[in-house]
Design a protein around this motif. Structure first.
Motif, PDB file in Angstrom:
ATOM      1  N   ASP A   1      42.318  53.996  47.286  1.00  0.00           N
ATOM      2  CA  ASP A   1      42.998  52.839  47.884  1.00  0.00           C
ATOM      3  C   ASP A   1      44.213  52.484  47.028  1.00  0.00           C
ATOM      4  O   ASP A   1      44.127  51.690  46.087  1.00  0.00           O
TER       5      ASP A   1
ATOM      6  N   GLU B   1      43.832  52.048  38.424  1.00  0.00           N
ATOM      7  CA  GLU B   1      43.987  52.366  39.841  1.00  0.00           C
ATOM      8  C   GLU B   1      42.608  52.410  40.505  1.00  0.00           C
ATOM      9  O   GLU B   1      41.593  52.717  39.866  1.00  0.00           O
ATOM     10  N   VAL B   2      42.578  52.067  41.790  1.00  0.00           N
ATOM     11  CA  VAL B   2      41.342  52.118  42.565  1.00  0.00           C
ATOM     12  C   VAL B   2      41.326  53.427  43.344  1.00  0.00           C
ATOM     13  O   VAL B   2      42.186  53.636  44.214  1.00  0.00           O
TER      14      VAL B   2
ATOM     15  N   VAL C   1      39.004  43.636  41.488  1.00  0.00           N
ATOM     16  CA  VAL C   1      39.901  44.401  42.349  1.00  0.00           C
ATOM     17  C   VAL C   1      40.738  43.424  43.179  1.00  0.00           C
ATOM     18  O   VAL C   1      40.198  42.585  43.903  1.00  0.00           O
TER      19      VAL C   1
ATOM     20  N   THR D   1      50.414  41.330  40.085  1.00  0.00           N
ATOM     21  CA  THR D   1      49.769  42.639  40.033  1.00  0.00           C
ATOM     22  C   THR D   1      50.819  43.742  40.146  1.00  0.00           C
ATOM     23  O   THR D   1      51.913  43.518  40.673  1.00  0.00           O
TER      24      THR D   1
ATOM     25  N   LYS E   1      47.760  44.886  45.257  1.00  0.00           N
ATOM     26  CA  LYS E   1      48.951  45.149  44.458  1.00  0.00           C
ATOM     27  C   LYS E   1      50.145  44.351  44.977  1.00  0.00           C
ATOM     28  O   LYS E   1      50.196  43.954  46.135  1.00  0.00           O
TER      29      LYS E   1
ATOM     30  N   SER F   1      36.336  42.870  35.276  1.00  0.00           N
ATOM     31  CA  SER F   1      37.414  43.494  36.045  1.00  0.00           C
ATOM     32  C   SER F   1      37.256  43.103  37.510  1.00  0.00           C
ATOM     33  O   SER F   1      36.142  43.116  38.051  1.00  0.00           O
TER      34      SER F   1
ATOM     35  N   LYS G   1      45.336  48.734  46.074  1.00  0.00           N
ATOM     36  CA  LYS G   1      44.516  47.864  45.225  1.00  0.00           C
ATOM     37  C   LYS G   1      44.630  48.285  43.760  1.00  0.00           C
ATOM     38  O   LYS G   1      44.947  49.434  43.447  1.00  0.00           O
ATOM     39  N   ALA G   2      44.341  47.339  42.872  1.00  0.00           N
ATOM     40  CA  ALA G   2      44.260  47.613  41.439  1.00  0.00           C
ATOM     41  C   ALA G   2      43.092  46.833  40.863  1.00  0.00           C
ATOM     42  O   ALA G   2      42.802  45.701  41.293  1.00  0.00           O
ATOM     43  N   SER G   3      42.403  47.429  39.892  1.00  0.00           N
ATOM     44  CA  SER G   3      41.311  46.753  39.192  1.00  0.00           C
ATOM     45  C   SER G   3      41.901  46.075  37.958  1.00  0.00           C
ATOM     46  O   SER G   3      42.340  46.735  37.008  1.00  0.00           O
TER      47      SER G   3
END
Length: 230
Positions: free
Chosen positions: A59, A55-56, A102, A131, A105, A100, A62-64
């Protein structure tokens, strides 16, 4: 005495000319260029929802996403490219085999890795994933997995591919085939996942592009290449 001396000089000239005429068959062949090998993407897993992410903070949209690929022989750099549809969202060069990134999602992405050195570059196949999170609209299809086979006896190529969609939508396919960089043939709106009996030429490289399309205007593009040789 003078005649014998002239004959001796004449023989020396013949020997000298013979030793300079043409290259020795035992001379070593020039070195072949060491083009980089082909990398294989391992994460995110191809054609699946992404499982390796973080998880970011701050935010939730978004996902890393964790990316990983195999090493390839004679490679100096690895160029990672990530696409959403035809839109390039990232292009970055690495010397390592993982990173990684970002991303948004709930979307479908495709990616590839190009290996590079001073002799040239080699593109990987195309991989795709979705994602985590609720989908933003309808998911785009996963990039199709392409298989190429050659029939040496008939000098023909057969293609098959496996396409899928996270939403379960029905798919159609556009296929383009290049021979040594020149467009050879295209097929549009195919319902099945195969093309057979394409005439091919020895020692030629064939680049294949398959566009997977759903009924909502979403699509993904997958690419691979192979050389026809015995």
């Amino acid at each position: 005495m003078i005649q014998a001396f002239k004959k001796y000089i004449f023989l020396l000239l013949i020997v000298g000319l013979g030793s300079c005429g043409g290259s020795d068959s035992s001379d070593p062949a020039p070195d072949e260029p060491n083009f980089p090998g082909k990398a294989q993407g391992t994460l995110p897993a191809n054609g699946e929802p992404c499982s390796e992410f973080e998880e970011v903070p701050g935010d939730p949209s978004k996902a890393s996403i964790f990316f990983k690929w195999t090493s390839a022989e004679f490679t100096r750099d690895y160029e990672l490219k990530v696409f959403e549809g035809q839109n390039e969202v990232l292009r970055e060069i690495f010397t390592s085999l993982e990173t990684s990134i970002v991303l948004d999602k709930g979307k479908s992405y495709s990616w590839s890795v190009t290996t590079k050195n001073d002799e040239g570059e080699t593109s990987s196949d195309t991989f795709s994933f979705t994602t985590p999170g609720e989908p933003v609209g309808n998911y785009a299809p996963y990039a199709a997995e392409i298989t190429i086979s050659f029939n040496i006896a008939t000098s023909q190529m057969s293609l098959s591919w496996l396409g899928s969609d996270e939403d379960g939508d029905s798919l159609t396919y556009d296929v383009s085939i290049w021979q040594d960089g020149e467009l050879l043939v295209t097929f549009n709106d195919l319902l099945s996942g195969a093309v057979d009996n394409v005439a091919v030429v020895q020692q030629s490289q064939y680049d294949i592009e398959v566009t997977s399309k759903d009924g909502f205007g979403n699509f993904s593009i997958s690419k691979t290449s192979k050389t026809f040789s015995e």
